[in-house]
Scaffold this active site. Structure first.
Site, PDB file in Angstrom:
ATOM      1  N   GLU A   1       0.487  -0.694  -5.328  1.00  0.00           N
ATOM      2  CA  GLU A   1      -0.810   0.386  -5.245  1.00  0.00           C
ATOM      3  C   GLU A   1      -0.155   1.519  -5.159  1.00  0.00           C
ATOM      4  OE1 GLU A   1      -4.132   2.941  -3.018  1.00  0.00           O
ATOM      5  OE2 GLU A   1      -2.008   2.590  -2.483  1.00  0.00           O
TER       6      GLU A   1
ATOM      7  N   ASP B   1       0.948  -1.163  -0.120  1.00  0.00           N
ATOM      8  CA  ASP B   1       0.173   0.523   0.182  1.00  0.00           C
ATOM      9  C   ASP B   1       0.772   1.469  -0.276  1.00  0.00           C
ATOM     10  OD1 ASP B   1      -2.938   1.488   0.848  1.00  0.00           O
ATOM     11  OD2 ASP B   1      -1.666   1.822   2.021  1.00  0.00           O
TER      12      ASP B   1
HETATM   13  C1  GLC Z   1      -4.148   3.592  -0.023  1.00  0.00           C
HETATM   14  C2  GLC Z   1      -5.631   3.536   0.410  1.00  0.00           C
HETATM   15  C3  GLC Z   1      -5.914   4.073   0.788  1.00  0.00           C
HETATM   16  C4  GLC Z   1      -5.232   4.691   1.780  1.00  0.00           C
HETATM   17  C5  GLC Z   1      -3.817   5.413   2.052  1.00  0.00           C
HETATM   18  C6  GLC Z   1      -3.474   5.470   2.858  1.00  0.00           C
HETATM   19  O1  GLC Z   1      -4.243   4.199  -1.059  1.00  0.00           O
HETATM   20  O2  GLC Z   1      -5.774   2.370  -0.839  1.00  0.00           O
HETATM   21  O3  GLC Z   1      -7.623   3.854   0.912  1.00  0.00           O
HETATM   22  O4  GLC Z   1      -6.186   5.774   2.910  1.00  0.00           O
HETATM   23  O5  GLC Z   1      -3.448   4.019   0.882  1.00  0.00           O
HETATM   24  O6  GLC Z   1      -2.751   3.917   3.718  1.00  0.00           O
END
Ligand code: GLC
Length: 627
Positions: free
Chosen positions: A309, A267
């Site tokens: 991500e 993430d």
């Molecule tokens: C990623 C997640 C999101 C979250 C962010 C911070 O972008 O998809 O939902 O707010 O990370 O962890």
């Protein structure tokens, strides 16, 4: 510590030989200048070896199987489903009762949204983790988690979980120790005695949550420190320049791998490396760290792949799938944010020229050892990641088009079919992001409110076209929970104090099992969407040309309402066509044949296409896979 047999020891050495060259040079470049580097290297090697030794026998067998089938995640059999455990099934035990439903839909991969132990209260939907080795007690225990992983594995379904790399909750034991003044743990985070450096960094940083978490640093009077907090105040950024952080995370990755996780969704990776004078996003070191993490998995748990991500512009996103020296060595998967954004953009404007330009210009036809995670909706908002240059290339103004999209999907633009909510309006940049479920953004909510059956029908067709698009582009299509039964926006979040500030909860409704129960026979939009998506995934499985390693080539097409691409497989080209308008559109048969498409058979409906004179006629929101 379980003892390794000579053969297992040998396998470890062979994998170290294979992936060591992807690992050590990265670490050398990142940390080699430090005095403690040799000790770090030794500790890492010991960690990898211990994790391999502790790996359960069935997972070792899976490692072998995937070493033998390295394209397993690129195959057309792959299709994912993304859900919140509580909203889908209550608890982990409840998930076990829903596996038949997942199998019925045709899913071979599930992403259980953040399930590690979050901080109490607002935890950013679970992305503020206080213990990476424990399960959120509201969902169950680690034993329950392992039981779910085993049950999924028995059905050939891969399990994806989130691992937040950029930050921990401020309640994490490391953060507590840092706050208490332990110098070892202070170095796990980015802490400053005064605001001099934070201010200097701020000059070039952007704000992720400008509405409710402005700025990138937080001052804590009780410890007299400024702490780097890119996202929310309670999420403390980790200091990846410290090799101890790398070592900790590798330990956690392999711990989760040995619990039966197949896909680690890493993430917020773009933010992991900070450099003064930059946006501190996607710095070269981020890619070095990510390559090294992938190599670590390949040595000690090669069944595991990484989903990165990074919701960034096309040019910035591709490196997460390995570009240049990282080619084939970084993320196995990354979200195709552009495909998602362009889908919604073309749907609003009924014009695919921007989409054709962006998809045709910025993305290579094939990736090495990697593929996309394709999606139309996820748990996050939609940010209009359309650059001014791309907009200008098709005669649009970037700011005007982005503003149009926000208004269209908020529902305020005259004639808009959509109903959504604004997210994080940034007065400084004019940026307005959008929340809303797939069905509500596609027009179903407004249509049902108005009792307009024809409009509801169009909404159903839009939803199915979106899913046919992500199933055909190349990559793992991810169905976001509830979209398969056309769930509408859930306005209840406004009454919950820990959610009210975050409109993303509008598209995180609870599963409607009553609607799902009628999926096979009812004539409701919910049931029809379910059967439509189930059919799309079944036809995808039956279409080898949709394998992720088959080149995807965007084709320019005369009709501005149609988006077209070719999957050029060795067994023949498949032409995928999508009509983004409410009108019937026509394409000359000769044009289709000129592209090298063998037959006029629609592989999606599995029916021949009857030309109308010398044309193919595409009804509103048609999707066909011609081959
Ligand atoms: C990623 C997640 C999101 C979250 C962010 C911070 O972008 O998809 O939902 O707010 O990370 O962890």
């Amino acid at each position: 510590m379980p003892r390794l047999t000579a053969a297992e020891e040998d396998i470890f050495q062979l994998r170290l030989e294979r992936s060591g060259p992807d690992l050590w040079p990265m670490l050398e470049a990142l940390y080699g200048h430090r005095e403690d580097y040799p000790a770090f290297r030794e500790a890492l090697l010991a960690e990898l070896h211990a994790a391999w030794a502790a790996r359960p026998a069935d997972l070792k067998r899976l490692d072998l199987r995937r070493d033998l089938q390295p394209d397993w995640f690129q195959r057309p059999e792959m299709a994912g489903y993304v859900f919140y455990i509580d909203r889908f099934a209550g608890t982990l035990k409840g998930v076990l009762d829903r596996l038949d439903y997942l199998a019925d839909l045709g899913v071979s991969y599930v992403h259980m949204m953040p399930c590690l132990k979050p901080r109490p209260g607002d935890s950013d939907g679970g992305y503020s983790v206080m213990d990476y080795r424990a399960i959120n007690p509201a969902y169950g225990t680690m034993r329950d988690f392992e039981a779910v992983a085993r049950a999924l594995r028995a059905r050939g379904i891969s399990l994806c979980v989130d691992l937040v790399l950029n930050h921990t909750a401020k309640e994490h034991a490391w953060a507590r120790a840092a706050a208490a003044g332990d110098p070892r743990y202070r170095d796990y985070y980015l802490m400053f005695d005064d605001d001099r450096l934070p201010k200097e960094y701020e000059r070039t940083l952007v704000e992720v949550f400008p509405d409710n978490a402005p700025g990138n640093f937080t001052f804590y009077p009780e410890i007299g420190k400024w702490v780097w907090t890119t996202f929310n105040e309670h999420q403390w950024d980790l200091n990846w320049a410290n090799p101890a952080v790398f070592l900790e995370i590798v330990g956690i990755m392999l711990f989760l791998a040995n619990k039966g996780v197949d896909v680690l969704r890493l993430d917020a990776v773009a933010f992991m490396w900070k450099r003064m004078g930059t946006r501190c996003q996607s710095e070269p070191e981020v890619h070095m760290i990510l390559q090294a993490l992938r190599a670590a998995s390949r040595i000690a748990a090669p069944a595991v792949i990484h989903l990165e991500e990074a919701i960034v512009s096309p040019a910035e996103m591709l490196p997460y799938l390995g570009r240049g020296m990282h080619d084939g060595k970084e993320g196995n998967l990354a979200y195709h944010n552009s495909l998602m954004v362009q889908f919604w953009s073309a749907l609003a404007s009924r014009d695919t020229r921007l989409m054709t330009h962006v998809m045709g210009t910025h993305f290579p036809p094939v990736l090495t050892n990697a593929t996309y995670a394709t999606y139309v909706r996820c748990h996050d908002d939609i940010g209009w990641a359309v650059t001014d240059e791309d907009a200008a290339a098709v005669g649009l103004s970037g700011p005007a088009h982005r503003a149009f999209l926000s208004e269209f999907y908020e529902g305020s633009f005259p004639g808009s079919f959509a109903k959504g909510a604004l997210f994080q309006v940034n007065e400084a940049t004019g940026d307005k992001r959008i929340s809303g479920t797939c069905a509500s953004l596609c027009g179903l909510e407004k249509a049902l409110e108005a009792g307009d059956a024809a409009a509801a029908e169009l909404a159903v067709q839009r939803i199915l076209m979106g899913h046919a698009l992500i199933a055909a582009w190349g990559g793992i299509p991810l169905v976001y929970m509830g979209d398969e039964i056309a769930l509408l926006n859930d306005y209840g979040y406004r009454d919950r104090p820990d959610h009210a500030h975050d409109s993303r909860w509008i598209h995180r409704p609870a599963m409607d099992w009553e609607a799902a129960a009628t999926r096979h026979e009812a004539d409701t939009p919910a049931a029809r969407v379910f059967r439509g998506i189930r059919h799309i995934l079944a036809r995808r499985r039956a279409t080898p040309a949709l394998h992720g390693a088959v080149p995807t080539e965007v084709v320019r097409c005369e009709a501005p309402g149609i988006f077209a691409f070719l999957r050029r497989s060795p067994t023949g080209a498949v032409l995928c066509l999508f009509n983004f308008s409410e009108s019937w559109l026509h394409l000359p048969v000769a044009w289709v044949q000129g592209l090298g498409v063998a037959g006029l058979h629609d592989l999606l409906s599995d029916r021949p296409v009857e030309p109308h004179g010398s044309n193919i006629a595409l009804p509103p929101y048609a999707r066909v896979w011609l081959g």
